[in-house]
Design a protein around this motif. Structure first.
Motif, PDB file in Angstrom:
ATOM      1  N   LEU A  35       7.269   1.224  -5.517  1.00 30.99           N
ATOM      2  CA  LEU A  35       5.873   1.505  -5.855  1.00 30.99           C
ATOM      3  C   LEU A  35       5.188   2.261  -4.729  1.00 30.99           C
ATOM      4  N   ALA A  36       5.514   1.957  -3.496  1.00 24.54           N
ATOM      5  CA  ALA A  36       4.928   2.682  -2.364  1.00 24.54           C
ATOM      6  C   ALA A  36       5.273   4.163  -2.428  1.00 24.54           C
ATOM      7  N   ASP A  37       6.496   4.482  -2.827  1.00 28.99           N
ATOM      8  CA  ASP A  37       6.887   5.889  -2.967  1.00 28.99           C
ATOM      9  C   ASP A  37       6.044   6.574  -4.033  1.00 28.99           C
ATOM     10  N   PHE A  38       5.779   5.861  -5.133  1.00 26.74           N
ATOM     11  CA  PHE A  38       5.028   6.460  -6.231  1.00 26.74           C
ATOM     12  C   PHE A  38       3.571   6.681  -5.860  1.00 26.74           C
ATOM     13  N   VAL A  39       2.917   5.693  -5.240  1.00 31.02           N
ATOM     14  CA  VAL A  39       1.491   5.857  -4.936  1.00 31.02           C
ATOM     15  C   VAL A  39       1.258   6.952  -3.900  1.00 31.02           C
ATOM     16  N   GLY A  40       2.286   7.285  -3.129  1.00 33.37           N
ATOM     17  CA  GLY A  40       2.149   8.354  -2.151  1.00 33.37           C
ATOM     18  C   GLY A  40       2.544   9.725  -2.667  1.00 33.37           C
ATOM     19  N   SER A  41       2.903   9.806  -3.949  1.00 35.34           N
ATOM     20  CA  SER A  41       3.407  11.063  -4.506  1.00 35.34           C
ATOM     21  C   SER A  41       2.307  11.837  -5.229  1.00 35.34           C
ATOM     22  N   ASN A  42       2.588  13.104  -5.491  1.00 38.74           N
ATOM     23  CA  ASN A  42       1.661  13.928  -6.269  1.00 38.74           C
ATOM     24  C   ASN A  42       1.569  13.462  -7.714  1.00 38.74           C
ATOM     25  N   ASP A  43       2.614  12.775  -8.201  1.00 38.12           N
ATOM     26  CA  ASP A  43       2.604  12.284  -9.575  1.00 38.12           C
ATOM     27  C   ASP A  43       1.637  11.124  -9.780  1.00 38.12           C
ATOM     28  N   ILE A  69       3.450  -4.698  -2.764  1.00 40.09           N
ATOM     29  CA  ILE A  69       4.251  -3.796  -1.924  1.00 40.09           C
ATOM     30  C   ILE A  69       5.181  -4.708  -1.125  1.00 40.09           C
ATOM     31  N   PRO A  70       6.440  -4.825  -1.520  1.00 32.47           N
ATOM     32  CA  PRO A  70       7.300  -5.833  -0.890  1.00 32.47           C
ATOM     33  C   PRO A  70       7.541  -5.623   0.601  1.00 32.47           C
ATOM     34  N   ARG A  71       7.645  -4.368   1.032  1.00 34.88           N
ATOM     35  CA  ARG A  71       7.983  -4.101   2.434  1.00 34.88           C
ATOM     36  C   ARG A  71       7.061  -3.019   3.008  1.00 34.88           C
ATOM     37  N   PRO A  72       5.776  -3.282   3.061  1.00 35.35           N
ATOM     38  CA  PRO A  72       4.873  -2.267   3.628  1.00 35.35           C
ATOM     39  C   PRO A  72       5.159  -2.058   5.105  1.00 35.35           C
ATOM     40  N   GLU A  73       4.930  -0.837   5.554  1.00 37.64           N
ATOM     41  CA  GLU A  73       5.104  -0.596   6.988  1.00 37.64           C
ATOM     42  C   GLU A  73       4.121  -1.431   7.796  1.00 37.64           C
ATOM     43  N   LYS A  74       2.885  -1.555   7.292  1.00 36.00           N
ATOM     44  CA  LYS A  74       1.854  -2.299   8.005  1.00 36.00           C
ATOM     45  C   LYS A  74       1.038  -3.150   7.033  1.00 36.00           C
ATOM     46  N   ILE A  75       0.763  -4.382   7.444  1.00 35.61           N
ATOM     47  CA  ILE A  75      -0.231  -5.221   6.777  1.00 35.61           C
ATOM     48  C   ILE A  75      -1.295  -5.500   7.824  1.00 35.61           C
ATOM     49  N   VAL A  76      -2.426  -4.848   7.685  1.00 35.71           N
ATOM     50  CA  VAL A  76      -3.522  -4.973   8.646  1.00 35.71           C
ATOM     51  C   VAL A  76      -4.522  -5.971   8.084  1.00 35.71           C
ATOM     52  N   CYS A  77      -4.843  -6.997   8.854  1.00 34.74           N
ATOM     53  CA  CYS A  77      -5.745  -8.049   8.392  1.00 34.74           C
ATOM     54  C   CYS A  77      -7.023  -8.057   9.224  1.00 34.74           C
ATOM     55  N   ALA A  78      -8.150  -8.039   8.549  1.00 32.05           N
ATOM     56  CA  ALA A  78      -9.441  -8.112   9.226  1.00 32.05           C
ATOM     57  C   ALA A  78      -9.794  -9.569   9.514  1.00 32.05           C
ATOM     58  N   CYS A 233      -8.621   1.730  11.401  1.00 34.70           N
ATOM     59  CA  CYS A 233      -7.157   1.592  11.437  1.00 34.70           C
ATOM     60  C   CYS A 233      -6.473   2.938  11.616  1.00 34.70           C
ATOM     61  N   SER A 234      -6.983   3.965  10.957  1.00 31.75           N
ATOM     62  CA  SER A 234      -6.332   5.278  11.035  1.00 31.75           C
ATOM     63  C   SER A 234      -6.573   5.954  12.372  1.00 31.75           C
ATOM     64  N   THR A 235      -7.497   5.430  13.162  1.00 36.32           N
ATOM     65  CA  THR A 235      -7.685   5.928  14.524  1.00 36.32           C
ATOM     66  C   THR A 235      -6.605   5.377  15.439  1.00 36.32           C
ATOM     67  N   ILE A 236      -6.115   4.179  15.118  1.00 40.86           N
ATOM     68  CA  ILE A 236      -5.105   3.530  15.957  1.00 40.86           C
ATOM     69  C   ILE A 236      -3.705   4.038  15.614  1.00 40.86           C
ATOM     70  N   PHE A 237      -3.393   4.077  14.322  1.00 37.98           N
ATOM     71  CA  PHE A 237      -2.049   4.470  13.904  1.00 37.98           C
ATOM     72  C   PHE A 237      -2.116   5.293  12.629  1.00 37.98           C
ATOM     73  N   ASP A 238      -1.018   5.961  12.329  1.00 41.28           N
ATOM     74  CA  ASP A 238      -0.919   6.697  11.073  1.00 41.28           C
ATOM     75  C   ASP A 238      -0.882   5.699   9.924  1.00 41.28           C
ATOM     76  N   LEU A 239      -1.784   5.856   8.979  1.00 41.61           N
ATOM     77  CA  LEU A 239      -1.655   5.101   7.741  1.00 41.61           C
ATOM     78  C   LEU A 239      -0.673   5.831   6.838  1.00 41.61           C
ATOM     79  N   VAL A 240       0.178   5.074   6.149  1.00 39.03           N
ATOM     80  CA  VAL A 240       1.185   5.666   5.276  1.00 39.03           C
ATOM     81  C   VAL A 240       1.069   5.023   3.897  1.00 39.03           C
ATOM     82  N   PRO A 241       1.563   5.702   2.858  1.00 35.62           N
ATOM     83  CA  PRO A 241       1.504   5.124   1.521  1.00 35.62           C
ATOM     84  C   PRO A 241       2.151   3.740   1.464  1.00 35.62           C
ATOM     85  N   GLY A 242       1.434   2.820   0.845  1.00 37.56           N
ATOM     86  CA  GLY A 242       1.916   1.455   0.741  1.00 37.56           C
ATOM     87  C   GLY A 242       1.403   0.521   1.810  1.00 37.56           C
ATOM     88  N   ASP A 243       0.760   1.050   2.848  1.00 36.07           N
ATOM     89  CA  ASP A 243       0.129   0.170   3.836  1.00 36.07           C
ATOM     90  C   ASP A 243      -0.917  -0.689   3.147  1.00 36.07           C
TER      91      ASP A 243
END
Length: 287
Positions: A35-43, A69-78, A233-243
Motif C-alpha cells: 500500500l505504501a508503494d501505491f500511495v506514493g505513485s502517480n496512480d 502500513i505494516p513496515r513504514p520507514e518512520k512512525i513519528v508520534c507527537a 518533521c520534514s525539516t528533520i528528515f525526508d518524509l517518504v510515502p507510507g510514513d
C-alpha cells in the motif's frame, strides 16, 4: 475510499474495501507490492477509476487485518499534543509547558499490530495505558514541506492506539522506551482517503475500554496542527510515502486517574474516530 493491508492465509497483500468485501489490489497491481508503494505513485490520484474496474475478491470476515502500513520507514508520534491532555498532565503534577516546537518521538514498525489483533502487556510492567490517536499517512514525500503545501502530502487518515508502558516511559526524559514494546501499537483498521474524511481538524475521537468511554475529544484540540507537524518533521528528515504521523492523544488516559486505571488481560480497547471507523484490540499478557 478505504484502503487496507491484510493477510489471506500465508500471503500478505493490500486492497480496497467495498461494502463487506476486499478488492485484492496487491494481486491486481503487482507493480505496487505494498500500500505504501501505491500511495506514493502517480496512480494514486486515479484510485477511484482503478478500483472501479474490479470486484471484491475476498470477504472482510475472511482476512487478517495488518497494520495499515505494516513496515513504514518512520512512525513519528507527537507528545502531549491535545490541550485537554496537557491540562490533565499538569493537574496530575507533571511539570510541563507548551513548547515552541512539537515534541516528538519515533516508534519502530515491529511494535505495531493490526485491527482485532491482541495488544500485548509485557512481562515487566502492569502500567499499561491507552492513547487513542488520529494517524496521518504520508503519500507524497518531501523535505522542508511548508504548512501551506502540507495537505498535498497526505494520502489519508487512520487510527492509532499508542499503548504506553508508563513506568518504562519514565525511565528517562526520552519516553521512547515505554512506547516501543512488541505488540503495543495498534494501527487500523484502514486508511480513509481525504475526500471521505471531511474536515480533519474537527473529527470526534472516542476511546472505550470494555465499552466504558475513557477519552472523548475532537481534533480541534490539537496544539500543533497537522500541517505544522508535517512541516516540522520534514525539516528533520525526508518524509517518504507510507510514513505515519500519530498526532497525539486527548485527555482521559489511565495514569492520571485516581486511582489509576491500567489495561489488563481480557480487556478490549476500542478507538473510534469520526468518518474512519473503530480500531478494536483485546489485551493479553506476554507469553
Amino acid at each position: 475510499m478505504k484502503l487496507l493491508s491484510f493477510a489471506a492465509g500465508a500471503r500478505e497483500s493490500w486492497g480496497a474495501v467495498i461494502e463487506n468485501g476486499v478488492v485484492d489490489l496487491g494481486r491486481a497491481l503487482p507493480q505496487y507490492p505494498t500500500l505504501a508503494d501505491f500511495v506514493g505513485s502517480n496512480d494514486y490520484e486515479r484510485r477511484d477509476a482503478i478500483v472501479g474496474r474490479h470486484k471484491p475478491d475476498l470477504k472482510l470476515g475472511d482476512i487478517k487485518y495488518l497494520p495499515v502500513i505494516p513496515r513504514p520507514e518512520k512512525i513519528v508520534c507527537a507528545v502531549r499534543n491535545y490541550l485537554d491532555h496537557h491540562h490533565e498532565a499538569v493537574a496530575f503534577g507533571m511539570k510541563r509547558e507548551i513548547t515552541e516546537f512539537p515534541p516528538i518521538f519515533l516508534r519502530v514498525w515491529r511494535s505495531q499490530v493490526g485491527h482485532n489483533a491482541p495488544v500485548i502487556r509485557p512481562k515487566v510492567s502492569d502500567n499499561f495505558d491507552w492513547e487513542g490517536e488520529l494517524a496521518v499517512i504520508i503519500g507524497k514525500g518531501g523535505r522542508h514541506i511548508s504548512q501551506a503545501d502540507a495537505w498535498n502530502h497526505v494520502a489519508g487518515y487512520s487510527i492509532y492506539n499508542d499503548v504506553s508502558v508508563r513506568d518504562w516511559q519514565r525511565h528517562a526524559q526520552q519516553i521512547a522506551s515505554g512506547k516501543n514494546f512488541v505488540g503495543t501499537g495498534p494501527f487500523g483498521p484502514w486508511l480513509v482517503t481525504p475526500d471521505e474524511i471531511g474536515d480533519p481538524t474537527n473529527l470526534k475521537l472516542e476511546t472505550r475500554v470494555n465499552g466504558t468511554v475513557m477519552q472523548t475529544s475532537t481534533t480541534s484540540m490539537l496544539i500543533f496542527s497537522i500541517p505544522r507537524l508535517i512541516e516540522y518533521c520534514s525539516t528533520i528528515f525526508d518524509l517518504v510515502p507510507g510514513d505515519v504521523i500519530a498526532t497525539g492523544t486527548p485527555a482521559g488516559v489511565g495514569f492520571t486517574r485516581k486511582p489509576p486505571i491500567f489495561l489488563k488481560p481480557g480487556d478490549v480497547v476500542e478507538v473510534e474516530i469520526e468518518n474512519i471507523g473503530v480500531l478494536r484490540n483485546p489485551v493479553v499478557d506476554e507469553a
